[in-house]
Design an enzyme around this catalytic site. Structure first.
Site, PDB file in Angstrom:
ATOM      1  N   ASN A 159       0.783  -1.146  -0.074  1.00 51.40           N
ATOM      2  CA  ASN A 159      -0.058   0.062   0.095  1.00 51.40           C
ATOM      3  C   ASN A 159       0.844   1.165  -0.012  1.00 51.40           C
ATOM      4  OD1 ASN A 159      -1.718  -2.011   2.091  1.00 51.40           O
ATOM      5  ND2 ASN A 159      -2.664  -1.540   0.178  1.00 51.40           N
ATOM      6  N   VAL A 186       1.897   7.194   0.228  1.00 56.65           N
ATOM      7  CA  VAL A 186       1.070   6.371   0.942  1.00 56.65           C
ATOM      8  C   VAL A 186      -0.463   6.183   0.394  1.00 56.65           C
ATOM      9  CG1 VAL A 186      -0.049   5.541   3.333  1.00 56.65           C
ATOM     10  CG2 VAL A 186       2.291   6.861   3.067  1.00 56.65           C
ATOM     11  N   CYS A 187      -0.728   4.896   0.086  1.00 60.45           N
ATOM     12  CA  CYS A 187      -2.077   4.695  -0.422  1.00 60.45           C
ATOM     13  C   CYS A 187      -2.966   4.112   0.474  1.00 60.45           C
ATOM     14  CB  CYS A 187      -2.047   3.922  -1.825  1.00 60.45           C
ATOM     15  SG  CYS A 187      -3.553   3.722  -2.797  1.00 60.45           S
ATOM     16  N   ILE A 188      -3.800   4.938   1.152  1.00 60.42           N
ATOM     17  CA  ILE A 188      -4.756   4.465   2.138  1.00 60.42           C
ATOM     18  C   ILE A 188      -6.092   5.269   2.028  1.00 60.42           C
ATOM     19  CG2 ILE A 188      -3.145   3.237   3.779  1.00 60.42           C
ATOM     20  CD1 ILE A 188      -3.969   5.846   5.467  1.00 60.42           C
TER      21      ILE A 188
END
Length: 172
Positions: free
Chosen positions: A84, A91-93
């Site tokens: 992620n 950051v990919c959330i």
């Protein structure tokens, strides 16, 4: 910066003061440059009993002028290997995705950015992401890391531990 601070700079200033007065276990946050409230330096201490234990993970939060209507971008400056987290450290959330419906159908609108979120809630979400025993590989930002999680979990863990060791060495 204009002479009269706008609502978002006051909000950022208040969040920063709050974190300085009442530090949260697991991370520290401060400004890269005292004259710019939109760029923060973050240090996340690798959570105990996780692959990141003992790590000193450097990151930055960059806030858009539209904050809190739009989320900041978070990027690790420490080399990371996680499904992620993009190769460049971004950051990919869900919590950092702009409000509204997800065009790919992976996320509920309620999981995405809302103006009530704070720096603290963002960082706690990231720490929770790092603390997960098995990272989510459904819609990966780093396809190679996701593939390694699925096909060679021991190799994945070894690579993460090596990067964590390097982060600790850089910190000293």
């Amino acid at each position: 910066m204009s002479a009269s601070p706008s609502g978002n700079t006051l909000l950022l200033k208040r969040q920063l003061q709050e974190l300085r007065k009442h530090p949260v276990d697991g991370f520290s946050a401060g400004l890269k440059d005292e004259s710019n409230l939109y760029e923060w330096e973050i240090m996340i201490i690798g959570p105990n009993d996780t692959l990141y234990e003992g790590g000193f993970l450097r990151a930055e939060l960059i806030f858009p002028p539209e904050y809190p209507l739009l989320p900041p971008k978070m990027k690790f400056l420490t080399k990371m290997w996680h499904p992620n987290i993009y190769d460049d450290g971004t950051v990919c959330i869900s919590i950092l995705h702009a409000p509204g419906a997800d065009q790919y159908g992976y996320e509920d609108a309620g999981e995405r950015w809302m103006p009530v979120h704070s720096v603290e809630s963002i960082l706690l979400s990231v720490i929770s992401l790092l603390s997960s025993d098995k990272p989510n590989t459904d819609s990966p930002a780093n396809v190679d890391a996701a593939k390694q999680v699925r096909e060679d979990f021991p190799g994945y863990k070894k690579k993460v531990r090596r990067l964590v060791r390097e982060s600790a060495e850089e910190a000293y």
